[in-house]
Structures are given as structure tokens and as C-alpha cells.
Design an enzyme around this catalytic site. Sequence first.
Site, PDB file in Angstrom:
ATOM      1  N   SER A  26       0.870  -1.162   0.000  1.00 20.39           N
ATOM      2  CA  SER A  26       0.000   0.000   0.000  1.00 20.39           C
ATOM      3  C   SER A  26       0.915   1.221   0.000  1.00 20.39           C
ATOM      4  CB  SER A  26      -0.904  -0.012   1.231  1.00 20.39           C
ATOM      5  OG  SER A  26      -1.850   1.034   1.134  1.00 20.39           O
ATOM      6  N   GLU A  27       0.670   2.175  -0.901  1.00 17.22           N
ATOM      7  CA  GLU A  27       1.654   3.229  -1.119  1.00 17.22           C
ATOM      8  C   GLU A  27       1.817   4.170   0.072  1.00 17.22           C
ATOM      9  OE1 GLU A  27      -1.183   2.918  -2.817  1.00 17.22           O
ATOM     10  OE2 GLU A  27      -1.976   4.849  -3.518  1.00 17.22           O
TER      11      GLU A  27
END
Lengths: 218, 218, 218, 218
Positions: A45-46
Site C-alpha cells: 500500500s503506497e
Amino acid sequence: MDAKEIIARRVALELRDRSLVNLGIGLPTLVARHVPPEINVAFQSENGIIGFGAPPPEGMEDPNLTDAGGGYISALPGAVSFDSAFSFALIRGGHLDMTVLGGLQVDARGRLANWMVPGKLVPGMGGAMDLVAGARRVVVAMQHAARGESKIVPELTLPPTSARPVTLVVTDLAVLAPTADGLVLRERAPGISVAQVLAATAAPLIVEGEVPEMQLAA
Amino acid sequence: MDAKEIIARRVALELRDRSLVNLGIGLPTLVARHVPPEINVAFQSENGIIGFGAPPPEGMEDPNLTDAGGGYISALPGAVSFDSAFSFALIRGGHLDMTVLGGLQVDARGRLANWMVPGKLVPGMGGAMDLVAGARRVVVAMQHAARGESKIVPELTLPPTSARPVTLVVTDLAVLAPTADGLVLRERAPGISVAQVLAATAAPLIVEGEVPEMQLAA
Amino acid sequence: MHRRAITAARAAELIPDGASVLFGGFMGVGTPMRIVDALVARGARGLTIIGNDTARPGIGVGRLIEAGCVAKAIVSHIGTNPVTQQKMMAGQLAVELVPQGTLAERIRAGGAGLGGVLTPTGLGTVVAEGKRVIEVQGRDFVLEEPITADVAILHAHEADYNGNLTYRLTATNFNPVIALAARSVIAEPEEIVPVGVIPPDHVRTPGILVDHLVERPR
Amino acid sequence: MHRRAITAARAAELIPDGASVLFGGFMGVGTPMRIVDALVARGARGLTIIGNDTARPGIGVGRLIEAGCVAKAIVSHIGTNPVTQQKMMAGQLAVELVPQGTLAERIRAGGAGLGGVLTPTGLGTVVAEGKRVIEVQGRDFVLEEPITADVAILHAHEADYNGNLTYRLTATNFNPVIALAARSVIAEPEEIVPVGVIPPDHVRTPGILVDHLVERPR
């Protein structure tokens, strides 16, 4: 099976064993539910984590452990957290094997538009421009049409997300692969004919021989 | 008091309270012994630590805890370790208040040469070029002359470490401050006259009024 | 994504003659010595090694230099290793000197998908010769190109079997940054623990960057 | 270098109207809410806020937007906050959109003394308009300029009274990088512990970067 379900199940077959994958918010998130059992995938997840899992039971959430949409997640064994500069060093540096992104338009050159509609809606690009520029494979997961209009267009009318063509486009009607010659029709959705795909597509498509029907993950 | 002792004690008076300081290998390291008691200084070693102290007792060394010369050190309460990219982000980004470096030459423009003698010795610049480019204050601590020749020269004959002039030069004979007009003689060592400094200096020096004698830290 | 640890000898086989090799370590501290010794044992030849320094004779990558494994060294400092100096003078070893902060940042850029580094370090010195100088916000910066390599050899403190790594004090140095910049990453930890044992916040290098773990000696 | 913790109200007084403010947080996770609320309480005006996103109404810096504290937002995403959209359309708020990875890297460059960022992100899009495109090793990169600000407001997990900080899971995000890039850094930890309690390897932001610590509510 509804349109989103078809798309998510088809995209899931693009997952490769021992790969690092990012799923955009919305439709792409559904892909996580259909990872083939023999495949080992790490999700990034960025906002700064690799190795997250489903939300914890109610009341056991950690306000410091969330996905890019701000929703609660859990940490799987071997999870790693890091800051935004490092997260995008991974993304931009080619360490992310695949990203799955939603789309507003894809054109005949394979360019994606997915971050604004001038004069109407300006959500912003978030991490999308870095993801399209940096991920090894960029898969667009979107409905073939919106409000009766094809989202597969000859030339983008919306601002592009990147000059780089995406790797694959998966819709509820077809799988399309951008090539130097244009968009190739690779697969058609279950029960959909080539003629139906062509009729629903504003961009010219290249059709080579028999076009097989999509396989879908469980 | 020998030459190195004079230099180290004078440089110690340049330390400012609540500042972050880097000391080069060799002579500059001696400065740490003379920190004035009312002054609180954190030392950064460019190999990746802030807050280190004297070597531990024999047999209690940690092979993973060393200074930039590879010598054993200890960690003081509140010490922080980090990688080389972060260490130089601090140095280049102006977060280091002062560096004390050895020198081979300083010229009338205040430029330092301290990393190679062509054809003779090529140690390399290590972190020196980043330190001179990035530290807020750059103090050169070196003997005034080597083998009978002044190290304060009109124009560098050795390759410069940076185009940026240093802040202050402290030798066993004098304290010199580079200015837009040239090197100003700020102080003379105990028992040394202005005439003696001028005679020992190849570069022209600016002398303004009375030149006080150096104060030295305990 | 578990992987089995390999022997140091096997690791050395995975590094072909002529390869470019990023190495961790600062004066030998934080250098993976079992891999280094295995490279010497297999008689590796023609390596280009990239890291901070060549340590001292018998220490760190100094052993590779003495054994004749190295054709070229890209480092910031060679002053502490007379063997490096001798081989360089004798034309048996090419040496390219890079300022320490610039070296760390060029490697980071290579690993993070950036086109290079804009740094004030080296302006007005031989380091800037032949390079583009770019003005930004009224200041000049040297454009330094990114560095990547065939292999990176890392020293780590703890690893888990996912390849997640932690580092220890000043043995950290270049290890985290080189993990991003090589096509194959081989880590030599002091300890390997089960997946799930290292807290997500303590991991500095995610296992997805690590291709091989070297086992401890039996 | 101990410092006493200050109240959130005092922190808000240290941030003048019209200041540029780097903030930590991703959808409000990792945003220092006591400082945010104190800014709202003191009626701050004309702030330029720089960080990932404007979260949701009532969440994170969303509260600053609603309270009319903000003149300009430099962020990657505003799609989840309709108030931001409304104020932007009404001309009450300027919004500058920056790709997320580029934003993190521009802030890091500002804090690390680098002249900018060379990134492939944004090539062929409106983001690259008016910017220099530089070719390195046969590939094009957009030159993005560094970002610094008057103040940075951070959310941290643990602090010691030296100001050393740790972060927690996905609350890390932009906090470590903004600590490098502001003239004044104010951290709001969840816990403050005595100096010496946090291991040197666990600290992510050294206290020398932190000007003020905000105390916990009594």
C-alpha cells in the site's frame, strides 16, 4: 456475476508468484479476494506498508495501521512499514512488479487517464502518476463503458496520467493489450462476442485470429 | 603546549551550545577533548551516528560501533544511528552546524585543498567535499607550515576540495578569516607576533588594528 | 515468501567474473566478510566494486583487492589502504573517486528510479569536470548520474526468512541504499529468525528486495 | 540536549499567519491533531499547507480547510474532501497538485541540500508543463524543484526529551522527510520517554532536527 466481479477475477490471473503488487482504491481492491491459492503475492500500500491483510475484528483496529484509503488493515507475519519517500523509491525504482489501477479512459496508444475531468472533478493524481511511470506492469481495471460511452477511445480527451502506455486493460467485456500497432483484442468476456466488443469500443481494435474467452479466477 | 594542542584548544572555543558538530580524522578529533563544560555539543560521525563517546573499556568493544576511522566508540544516552544517505542528507542539507577538517592548503580566497597531492598521494575526498559544501561553518584545523613551507598560499597549487570558501582557519600561529577582500588575521598564537605570522605566511594577510592573542579552551 | 539460506560459497558462485558489485561497509565495518572470503576462495576476477572505501589491508574489501579479484574500484576513499595505492600506481587497478555523500545519493537515485542527483558537492573541483552544471532557484548544482550494479552484497544484523533485514549501529552505512540498486541482492545477516519475529517498524530493508540470504557458519 | 515539552496552544503560536507548513499524514493518519486543533482554536489564517492530501471533512488537515486557516494547499490528492473541492471552485483556496512520489522526493531534496529531483513521473502530462526535461543515459526526466517550508508539524510515536523520534506503521508516511525540510520543526509524539530509552537503531528522526516537542494532554 456482475461487471466488477468479472474484472477482479480476470485481473487476479495476472498475479505472478513471489511478486510485489499494488492495488488502487476502489475496483482494483477487489482483486485481493481472488488470489489463486498456489500464488504467493505481497501487497504494497503506497502509504507505507508491505504485507497487510484484512481489517481486524471490530474494536481491535489500530489508528496507525491503515491502507491508502484510510481504512483499517492488519499486518501479516513479515510485514514491513516505511515512509513515503521509501515507498515511492520502491514504486519508481521498478521494484513493484505490478499495479492495478482504475481508469477513466484508455486510448489507442495505451495511454491512461484517471486523475481528473477538467471543470468537473479534480481528485488529484495521488500516487497514480508514479505508479504508471514506475511499476513493471500496469494493469487497468475498469468498466468498458460509462453512461453508455466507451472508455476505450481513439485519443484521450482527458488529461493523461503518463506518457507511458499501460501493460494491459481488463474490462467487463474484454482484455486489451496496447502494442506499437494499437490495441490488440486478446480476450472477450464470457458470453460476449468479438462483434459485441467492437461495437462497444470507440477505439479501433486489432483482432488476430480466434479471440479466446476470458478465464476467471475462483 | 605543542602545535596540535594549541590548535585543538582554540578550535574548541568555536563550539556553540546545542549544536551538531563533525570532526575530521586526525588533528580535528583532538577538539573533542576540550569542549567547554558549559557547552552542549552533539558530535556526528559521517559513517552514521550522532551522540558517540570515548572508546569502551578493552574487551567491551562492539565491532558494529565505530567512528569514521574505523576505531571503536561508545554510544551516549540519546545516540542515534542511520545510514550513509541520511548522514549526508544532514551534512549537505545544512543541518550540521560545524565541521572541523584538516588541510593541506588554504588560499587567499579561503578555498581549501585537503584530499590529494597529484603524483604523490591520492587518499580520496571521503566525505570532505560534502562537508565543505554543506556544513554551516567550516573550520580548518592545521599546522601553519609543513616542511618549512607555508600552507597558507596565494592560490591553491593542489586540487581544491570545494569552490566554497571556508569559515575560519586555525593554525598553531594564527586564526585567519576568509573575507571578500582576502584573508584577515584575526588572532595570533600565544607569544607569536604579527610580524612572525606574516613572515610565516605565503598569502597576503589583511591586518586591521590590534591583533589579539588567541584564547584557548582548558 | 520464504527462501532458504545459501552458503557463502554458493553466493560467490552467483557473482560472475567481471560483475559490478555494490558492497556495504565503512572501513570494513558492515561488510559481508563471509561473501568476501568466498569470492577470494573461488578466485573471482575482473570485479568492479562500488562502495565507500577499500578499508585496510586484510580488512573488508581490502581482501578482494589483495587477492587480485578487482579490476576497478568506485569509492570515496583509498587513503587507508596502501595496497590499493600500489596497485593503482602499477596500473593493475582502476580507481574512480566519488565524494561520499554523492556516492550514496547516486546509488539511491539508481535504486529509486531517479535520473540523477543535483548536488552542490564537487562544484569548482575536478569532480565536476565534464559534467553538466544546472542552475535551480539561483544556485548551481552538478548533475551526477545514477549508479546501479549487477549484484549487491550486504551485511545485516537480523534477517527473517522473508529476507526482511535490520542493521546495527554504524554497520548500517551503505547497506540499506545498495539493496535498492542491484539486479541481484545477496544479504549476509548475523542472525536469521522466523518470519513474524521482527516488528514491521524495525525492518529497514523489505525482503522483496533481497534475492538471497547467506546462512550462518555451522 | 534536553528540551521541555510545550503545549499545543504554544506550538500554534509559533506558527505565524501566512506561514508555509509541511504536515505529516495520509488521509489524516499520522497528522498531529493537537497542533491542528490548536491552529483552528487560535484562528490561524493564510497558511500554505504542504503534505499528501486534505483527508476528509473533520479529519486531519481537513479541519484547517474548513476553519478557513488555509490559503493554499500543495498536495497530491483532494478527491476525498468535498470541502476542499468547494473552496477551490469558489476561489477561496488555491490548490497545487503534485504526484505523491514527486512530492515526497521534492521535500527530501529540499531537506538534503539537493537542487531538485529528476523523475520520469509526470512526463507527457500537465505536471511537466513549463518544467525542464533533462536527458540522462538516454532517458528523459522532469526536473522538479526542491521544497522547503517555514514550519513542519509532525506526528510521532515515541519521543525522548532530546527530540529523537520513532514512528508507527502507516502513521510514518511523510513525517520523517518533512523533519529535514523546515526552518522550525514541531513534533507531537504519542509518548515522551527519558533520554537513553530508545535504542539508537530505532530512532528515525534525530533530535537535532526537532525544535519543539508538544506535551501529551494532562
